[in-house]
Design a protein around this motif. Sequence first.
Motif, mmCIF file in Angstrom:
data_model
loop_
_atom_site.group_PDB
_atom_site.id
_atom_site.type_symbol
_atom_site.label_atom_id
_atom_site.label_comp_id
_atom_site.label_asym_id
_atom_site.label_seq_id
_atom_site.Cartn_x
_atom_site.Cartn_y
_atom_site.Cartn_z
ATOM 1 N N LYS A 263 0.542 -1.603 0.449
ATOM 2 C CA LYS A 263 0.419 -0.131 -0.169
ATOM 3 C C LYS A 263 0.712 1.067 -0.132
ATOM 4 C CE LYS A 263 -4.161 -1.755 2.049
ATOM 5 N NZ LYS A 263 -5.542 -1.127 2.836
ATOM 6 N N GLY A 264 1.946 1.405 -0.393
ATOM 7 C CA GLY A 264 2.831 2.222 -1.179
ATOM 8 C C GLY A 264 4.145 3.075 -0.117
ATOM 9 N N VAL A 265 3.731 1.939 1.458
ATOM 10 C CA VAL A 265 4.280 1.481 2.229
ATOM 11 C C VAL A 265 6.205 1.161 2.207
ATOM 12 C CG1 VAL A 265 5.258 1.697 4.719
ATOM 13 C CG2 VAL A 265 2.561 2.909 3.921
ATOM 14 N N ALA A 266 7.149 1.381 2.358
ATOM 15 C CA ALA A 266 8.051 0.411 2.113
ATOM 16 C C ALA A 266 9.026 -0.240 3.346
ATOM 17 C CB ALA A 266 9.432 0.675 1.066
ATOM 18 N N VAL A 267 9.790 -0.821 3.718
ATOM 19 C CA VAL A 267 10.866 -0.932 4.319
ATOM 20 C C VAL A 267 11.663 -1.316 4.263
ATOM 21 C CG1 VAL A 267 11.257 -2.215 7.057
ATOM 22 C CG2 VAL A 267 8.706 -1.520 6.549
ATOM 23 N N PHE A 268 12.911 -0.414 4.964
ATOM 24 C CA PHE A 268 14.350 -1.334 4.043
ATOM 25 C C PHE A 268 14.884 -1.184 5.610
ATOM 26 C CE2 PHE A 268 12.555 1.686 0.352
ATOM 27 C CZ PHE A 268 13.100 0.464 -0.194
ATOM 28 N N SER A 269 15.994 -1.895 5.278
ATOM 29 C CA SER A 269 17.788 -1.688 6.309
ATOM 30 C C SER A 269 18.232 -0.535 5.531
ATOM 31 C CB SER A 269 17.892 -2.617 6.358
ATOM 32 O OG SER A 269 18.793 -3.032 5.022
ATOM 33 N N PHE A 270 18.423 0.518 6.989
ATOM 34 C CA PHE A 270 19.635 2.073 6.381
ATOM 35 C C PHE A 270 20.731 0.748 4.897
ATOM 36 C CE2 PHE A 270 24.211 3.115 7.126
ATOM 37 C CZ PHE A 270 24.240 5.018 6.964
ATOM 38 N N LYS A 271 21.680 -0.161 5.830
ATOM 39 C CA LYS A 271 22.005 -1.247 5.096
ATOM 40 C C LYS A 271 22.310 -1.247 3.111
ATOM 41 C CE LYS A 271 25.419 -5.205 5.059
ATOM 42 N NZ LYS A 271 25.382 -6.217 5.887
ATOM 43 N N ARG A 272 20.277 -1.751 3.506
ATOM 44 C CA ARG A 272 20.273 -2.526 2.121
ATOM 45 C C ARG A 272 21.028 -0.547 1.571
ATOM 46 N NH1 ARG A 272 17.920 -6.158 -0.085
ATOM 47 N NH2 ARG A 272 17.732 -6.990 0.652
ATOM 48 N N LEU A 273 20.180 0.482 1.498
ATOM 49 C CA LEU A 273 19.810 1.469 1.141
ATOM 50 C C LEU A 273 21.315 2.139 0.962
ATOM 51 C CD1 LEU A 273 16.512 3.296 2.101
ATOM 52 C CD2 LEU A 273 16.947 2.026 0.348
ATOM 53 N N CYS A 274 22.014 2.292 1.689
ATOM 54 C CA CYS A 274 23.169 3.386 2.080
ATOM 55 C C CYS A 274 24.555 2.751 2.008
ATOM 56 C CB CYS A 274 23.106 4.210 3.633
ATOM 57 S SG CYS A 274 20.870 5.301 3.073
ATOM 58 N N ALA A 275 25.050 1.552 2.315
ATOM 59 C CA ALA A 275 25.788 0.603 2.479
ATOM 60 C C ALA A 275 26.189 -0.052 1.387
ATOM 61 C CB ALA A 275 25.550 -0.526 3.355
ATOM 62 N N GLU A 276 25.637 0.308 0.277
ATOM 63 C CA GLU A 276 25.394 -0.658 -1.530
ATOM 64 C C GLU A 276 25.386 0.406 -2.579
ATOM 65 O OE1 GLU A 276 22.311 -3.200 -2.285
ATOM 66 O OE2 GLU A 276 22.621 -4.552 -0.454
ATOM 67 N N ASN A 277 26.460 -0.010 -2.856
ATOM 68 C CA ASN A 277 26.583 0.907 -4.516
ATOM 69 C C ASN A 277 24.929 2.147 -4.583
ATOM 70 O OD1 ASN A 277 28.238 3.199 -5.777
ATOM 71 N ND2 ASN A 277 28.505 2.069 -7.189
ATOM 72 N N ARG A 278 24.850 3.375 -4.695
ATOM 73 C CA ARG A 278 23.835 3.578 -5.456
ATOM 74 C C ARG A 278 23.809 5.130 -5.347
ATOM 75 N NH1 ARG A 278 20.253 -0.244 -4.974
ATOM 76 N NH2 ARG A 278 20.776 -1.955 -3.662
ATOM 77 N N GLY A 279 22.631 5.684 -6.791
ATOM 78 C CA GLY A 279 23.187 7.190 -6.868
ATOM 79 C C GLY A 279 21.348 7.523 -6.738
ATOM 80 N N ALA A 280 21.384 9.078 -6.805
ATOM 81 C CA ALA A 280 20.518 9.776 -7.061
ATOM 82 C C ALA A 280 18.838 9.339 -7.343
ATOM 83 C CB ALA A 280 20.652 11.148 -7.513
ATOM 84 N N ALA A 281 19.406 8.759 -8.519
ATOM 85 C CA ALA A 281 18.248 7.902 -9.632
ATOM 86 C C ALA A 281 17.423 6.322 -8.730
ATOM 87 C CB ALA A 281 19.022 7.581 -10.998
ATOM 88 N N ASP A 282 18.597 6.187 -8.598
ATOM 89 C CA ASP A 282 17.868 5.206 -7.319
ATOM 90 C C ASP A 282 16.737 5.183 -6.301
ATOM 91 O OD1 ASP A 282 19.307 2.894 -8.751
ATOM 92 O OD2 ASP A 282 21.353 2.392 -8.039
ATOM 93 N N TYR A 283 17.388 6.372 -5.791
ATOM 94 C CA TYR A 283 16.057 6.941 -4.317
ATOM 95 C C TYR A 283 14.860 7.341 -4.472
ATOM 96 C CZ TYR A 283 20.884 6.039 -2.094
ATOM 97 O OH TYR A 283 21.744 5.028 -1.610
ATOM 98 N N LEU A 284 15.106 8.312 -6.262
ATOM 99 C CA LEU A 284 14.450 9.018 -6.665
ATOM 100 C C LEU A 284 13.233 7.286 -7.506
ATOM 101 C CD1 LEU A 284 12.758 11.583 -7.853
ATOM 102 C CD2 LEU A 284 13.967 11.473 -9.907
ATOM 103 N N SER A 285 13.922 6.674 -7.273
ATOM 104 C CA SER A 285 12.390 5.320 -8.191
ATOM 105 C C SER A 285 11.765 5.191 -6.763
ATOM 106 C CB SER A 285 14.197 4.582 -8.959
ATOM 107 O OG SER A 285 14.287 4.784 -9.717
ATOM 108 N N ILE A 286 12.589 5.721 -5.907
ATOM 109 C CA ILE A 286 11.518 4.874 -4.365
ATOM 110 C C ILE A 286 10.925 5.471 -3.682
ATOM 111 C CG2 ILE A 286 12.420 4.394 -2.019
ATOM 112 C CD1 ILE A 286 15.094 2.673 -2.488
ATOM 113 N N ALA A 287 11.442 7.071 -4.319
ATOM 114 C CA ALA A 287 10.867 7.893 -4.460
ATOM 115 C C ALA A 287 9.531 8.527 -4.137
ATOM 116 C CB ALA A 287 11.140 9.134 -3.652
#
Length: 371
Positions: A263-287
């Motif tokens: 329902k538009g709610v997602a749960v992540f660990s900090f490690k999954r989001l920020c310890a792995e190699n991700r860029g601004a485009a990935d975070y925009l997709s999530i947002a």
Amino acid sequence: MSGLLARYEKLVAANELRPDADQRAAAVRLDKLQKELEADEPGGLLGQFFARRKETPQGVYMWGGVGRGKSMLMDLFVATLGIKRKRRVHFHAFMLEVDALLREERERETEGPVRRVAKRIAENVRCLAFDEMVVTNTADAAIMGRLFTALIVDEGVTVVTTSNRPPSDLYKDGLNRSLFLPFIDLVEAEMDVVSLNGPTDYRLDRLGDIETWHTPIGDEATAQVREAFFRLTDYAPEDAEHVPSGELDLGGGRTLFVPKSLKGVAVFSFKRLCAENRGAADYLSIALEYHTIIVVAIPCMGPENRNEAIRFTKLIDALYENGVKLFATAEAEPEELYQRGDGAFEFDRTVSRLKEMQSADYMALGHGRVS
């Protein structure tokens, strides 16, 4: 059993619900559908004159922002619908079931497996009710036109669903979207599209006094964000083990596994989001995909965590600029997360945004750009 509209009006009269014009209009439409389905039931008014159904009652597609009452109306509709062959199911779980049935049919080398799956589903279902239709999976998108044409047109199943998006925005910008367009055409032809997009987000009321930022990390903090998840999604806490996961398409053939997605709610660990190699485009997709994000186990960071701190800054920028709500468990308050290291001075802007994102004004914003 009283019908949906009568039940809804009793709740308003008892001050358990606030008067809401959009909600009442949707309740009137669903009440009409109830009467059509019940009259068409064997032994019902039409069933007394015809040996079989003459046509399928028009389904209903309810869409609108978070907390506008869609799930509440769906609950009332299913609870007060006086027919036996009805089923309420989360859309994600339903499509997983369809995938399994398709595998069975293909293993049997049956011609037209989608058609056969529709027939099997329709054997026990006259009215199929989905809570929160969202399409992110390319494989699902490719078969939905054929599947639901078979269910609605061929098998006479009436579909009622909720969604955060109008039909035309489903699977927007998705890979091979042209394969999905027949489904949108089907919805607009076979279902009444009803908007519940008023200014009031009733779900915020249900959060009560639950804060958004919880520190230190531990059982109490985890319990608070867990409670927020269940209040925001209407999912039964006792069925926590079966909360669906998801796969978010990041483009370029890349996907992101979402441990809990509903329902538009997602749960992540900090490690999954920020310890792995991700860029601004990935975070925009999530947002863009989620109106609320729960991030657990945000650590304090130092010079050795420079990359993680930079990624966290990009994540918060994307969430903030799109009005995404953030719930978090963290080792410390925002201003204590990153005090030493490259970019620590610039991190002050992230701290400011994290503070603002906890405010009532920010929480009242709709999902979309703040500016």
